[in-house]
Motif scaffolding. Structure first.
Motif, PDB file in Angstrom:
ATOM      1  N   ILE A  91     -54.697 -22.563  -3.388  1.00  0.00           N
ATOM      2  CA  ILE A  91     -55.071 -23.914  -2.967  1.00  0.00           C
ATOM      3  C   ILE A  91     -55.511 -24.741  -4.176  1.00  0.00           C
ATOM      4  O   ILE A  91     -55.135 -25.907  -4.323  1.00  0.00           O
ATOM      5  CB  ILE A  91     -56.196 -23.867  -1.911  1.00  0.00           C
ATOM      6  N   ALA A  92     -56.296 -24.124  -5.065  1.00  0.00           N
ATOM      7  CA  ALA A  92     -56.750 -24.829  -6.261  1.00  0.00           C
ATOM      8  C   ALA A  92     -55.565 -25.266  -7.117  1.00  0.00           C
ATOM      9  O   ALA A  92     -55.518 -26.409  -7.606  1.00  0.00           O
ATOM     10  CB  ALA A  92     -57.698 -23.944  -7.069  1.00  0.00           C
TER      11      ALA A  92
ATOM     12  N   ILE B 195     -61.276 -27.904   3.033  1.00  0.00           N
ATOM     13  CA  ILE B 195     -62.033 -27.202   4.075  1.00  0.00           C
ATOM     14  C   ILE B 195     -61.621 -25.733   4.135  1.00  0.00           C
ATOM     15  O   ILE B 195     -62.466 -24.833   4.255  1.00  0.00           O
ATOM     16  CB  ILE B 195     -61.822 -27.878   5.448  1.00  0.00           C
ATOM     17  N   ALA B 196     -60.295 -25.496   4.033  1.00  0.00           N
ATOM     18  CA  ALA B 196     -59.803 -24.111   4.050  1.00  0.00           C
ATOM     19  C   ALA B 196     -60.356 -23.325   2.868  1.00  0.00           C
ATOM     20  O   ALA B 196     -60.745 -22.155   3.008  1.00  0.00           O
ATOM     21  CB  ALA B 196     -58.282 -24.103   4.033  1.00  0.00           C
ATOM     22  N   SER B 197     -60.418 -23.960   1.694  1.00  0.00           N
ATOM     23  CA  SER B 197     -60.945 -23.279   0.514  1.00  0.00           C
ATOM     24  C   SER B 197     -62.425 -22.952   0.690  1.00  0.00           C
ATOM     25  O   SER B 197     -62.906 -21.905   0.251  1.00  0.00           O
ATOM     26  CB  SER B 197     -60.734 -24.133  -0.741  1.00  0.00           C
ATOM     27  N   ARG B 198     -63.148 -23.863   1.342  1.00  0.00           N
ATOM     28  CA  ARG B 198     -64.573 -23.650   1.594  1.00  0.00           C
ATOM     29  C   ARG B 198     -64.769 -22.427   2.487  1.00  0.00           C
ATOM     30  O   ARG B 198     -65.666 -21.603   2.266  1.00  0.00           O
ATOM     31  CB  ARG B 198     -65.161 -24.898   2.245  1.00  0.00           C
TER      32      ARG B 198
ATOM     33  N   ALA C 182     -60.094 -32.183  -8.443  1.00  0.00           N
ATOM     34  CA  ALA C 182     -58.734 -32.515  -8.016  1.00  0.00           C
ATOM     35  C   ALA C 182     -58.759 -33.400  -6.777  1.00  0.00           C
ATOM     36  O   ALA C 182     -58.024 -34.402  -6.691  1.00  0.00           O
ATOM     37  CB  ALA C 182     -57.945 -31.234  -7.751  1.00  0.00           C
ATOM     38  N   TYR C 183     -59.589 -33.055  -5.809  1.00  0.00           N
ATOM     39  CA  TYR C 183     -59.652 -33.870  -4.597  1.00  0.00           C
ATOM     40  C   TYR C 183     -60.175 -35.268  -4.904  1.00  0.00           C
ATOM     41  O   TYR C 183     -59.674 -36.272  -4.377  1.00  0.00           O
ATOM     42  CB  TYR C 183     -60.526 -33.211  -3.529  1.00  0.00           C
TER      43      TYR C 183
ATOM     44  N   TYR D 263     -57.704 -32.851   2.255  1.00  0.00           N
ATOM     45  CA  TYR D 263     -59.064 -32.516   2.664  1.00  0.00           C
ATOM     46  C   TYR D 263     -59.088 -31.275   3.554  1.00  0.00           C
ATOM     47  O   TYR D 263     -60.013 -30.461   3.480  1.00  0.00           O
ATOM     48  CB  TYR D 263     -59.725 -33.687   3.394  1.00  0.00           C
ATOM     49  N   TYR D 264     -58.047 -31.124   4.383  1.00  0.00           N
ATOM     50  CA  TYR D 264     -57.945 -29.904   5.186  1.00  0.00           C
ATOM     51  C   TYR D 264     -57.866 -28.670   4.282  1.00  0.00           C
ATOM     52  O   TYR D 264     -58.419 -27.612   4.590  1.00  0.00           O
ATOM     53  CB  TYR D 264     -56.711 -29.957   6.088  1.00  0.00           C
TER      54      TYR D 264
END
Length: 433
Positions: free
Chosen positions: A330-331, A417-420, A395-396, A413-414
């Motif tokens: 994701i990153a 959230i998934a990374s969190r 990045a965001y 943003y989703y």
């Protein structure tokens, strides 16, 4: 003649603490440089990841960099290329592979000058897959060093195999895993090592043997091993190290006559010569075209048979590894998007920060230390996770400020959230272990 080509891999992660770096430098790096200086005819191939080169200069240890450069300038040492922050190259996207190789070259050329002109390439942890061949060739490297377990053909000790990529070829060398590990674990002294080389030769006229291990083995992992082993070996080989091939052949005839007529031989070894790996290209003929097995220098044949070529970094049964790689994916995706869409100066500011943070965040150590059964350091796992989190954050921010549509911002943003959620799961594992 037996040609021994030793390779030493110098590496510390960019997250390394100053006191640890200083300890490694005092116990290993400085003694190694001093030891090589004391044997003018010694030869060695060195891989030093540019992240370490940079840290040595930043932490007041540039004398190590200067020492290595002087040895290279004098022809005693050759450098290899590599990836700057020590990522597992087969497990990251091709563009990241090329970027890491380019960053490594840029930093090391700046530090070592013209003496840094590597013909060979060392993939971190000797991790190999077919995907890395073209980036290695495209960046000007002529040969690649791999673990012995990667060799799919007859063991090469008098020919040099190659990997084909279209009409281009990349020569490939294989380290002697058994011999290298015996040295790394202090299971051979200098006389035992030299006798082992002769046993490998048997009745063959000329062979080569490559050993490769972490530089930190000598002095840091094993106290005084740079003198008790390497120094002793180089001392035995010193008279023959600088001999030309013609002189060596003449020396061989003299030695044969001594054996026949019973003349007393000296205490030095005349049937073993130490060389750099690139020198082997001039001494041995080309072999056939092969396709090495995906593997690392910590991979066993059982790992390969079970489809687990990189067990210490992405083991299929290690739940933490699986979560880490999902988070890193994701990153990488968000940083790639931020780099593409950030045009305005304000957005570009965050995108550049994200890009730099991601370069660091690809390092292999965070995965290596996430092996609860054999090696475990929650702080090093956490530090890698923090680097990835910071890259994601910037990045965001860059994407949100770049003026892309709401749907794209929402999608990104989703992913945040998934990374969190992934980070929380990883942290839970770290707390529970």
């Amino acid at each position: 003649m037996i040609y021994w080509a030793p390779l030493l891999h110098f590496y510390q992660p960019s997250t390394q603490l100053h006191w640890v770096l200083r300890k490694v430098c005092e116990e290993s790096y400085r003694p190694l440089v001093a030891m090589f200086r004391s044997f003018p005819n010694a030869r060695v191939t060195v891989n030093i990841c540019a992240a370490l080169t940079e840290m040595l200069a930043e932490h007041g240890m540039s004398d190590v960099v200067e020492g290595l450069r002087e040895l290279a300038d004098e022809g005693r040492l050759e450098f290899t290329g590599s990836a700057k922050y020590h990522p597992i190259l087969p497990l990251i996207p091709g563009e990241e592979v090329r970027r890491q190789i380019a960053l490594n070259s840029q930093t090391n050329r700046s530090a070592f000058g013209n003496s840094y002109s590597p013909a060979g390439f060392f993939s971190p942890e000797m991790c190999y897959s077919r995907d890395i061949v073209e980036p290695v060739i495209d960046t000007g490297h002529k040969w690649l060093i791999l673990s012995g377990v990667a060799c799919p053909a007859d063991w090469p000790n008098n020919v040099i195999y190659h990997i084909s990529s279209g009409e281009r070829q990349l020569r490939v060398f294989f380290r002697d895993d058994i011999l290298s590990n015996k040295i790394s674990f202090c299971q051979l002294d200098a006389p035992g090592f030299l006798n082992h080389l002769r046993q490998l030769r048997g009745s063959a006229e000329d062979i080569y043997v490559i050993t490769a291990m972490d530089a930190e083995t000598f002095g840091h992992h094993i106290k005084s091993w740079e003198t008790l082993f390497l120094g002793e070996v180089y001392d035995c080989l010193e008279p023959s190290c600088s001999l030309s091939r013609g002189v060596r052949q003449l020396q061989r005839l003299v030695d044969t006559q001594k054996e026949i007529f019973g003349s007393g031989a000296g205490t030095k070894e005349s049937d073993i010569d130490v060389v750099t790996i690139s020198q082997l290209l001039e001494l041995f003929p080309a072999g056939g075209d092969i396709e090495p097995r995906p593997s690392s220098w910590s991979t066993s044949m059982d790992d390969i048979r079970s489809g687990n070529p990189y067990p210490l970094w992405k083991w299929k049964d290690n739940h933490i590894h699986q979560l880490q790689w999902k988070h890193l994916r994701i990153a990488i995706e968000l940083v790639e998007k931020a780099t593409k869409v950030a045009q305005e100066e304000s957005a570009r500011y965050y995108a550049d920060i994200a890009r730099g943070l991601l370069d660091h965040a690809l390092h292999s150590d965070q995965f290596w230390w996430a092996n609860p059964d054999s090696r475990w350091d929650v702080n090093l796992v956490n530090r890698g996770l923090v680097q990835q989190r910071d890259a994601l954050f910037n990045a965001y921010k860059a994407i949100k400020m770049s003026g892309v549509g709401e749907d794209e911002i929402t999608d990104c943003y989703y992913r945040v959230i998934a990374s969190r959620d992934l980070r929380s799961k990883i942290m839970d594992q770290l707390f529970m272990q």
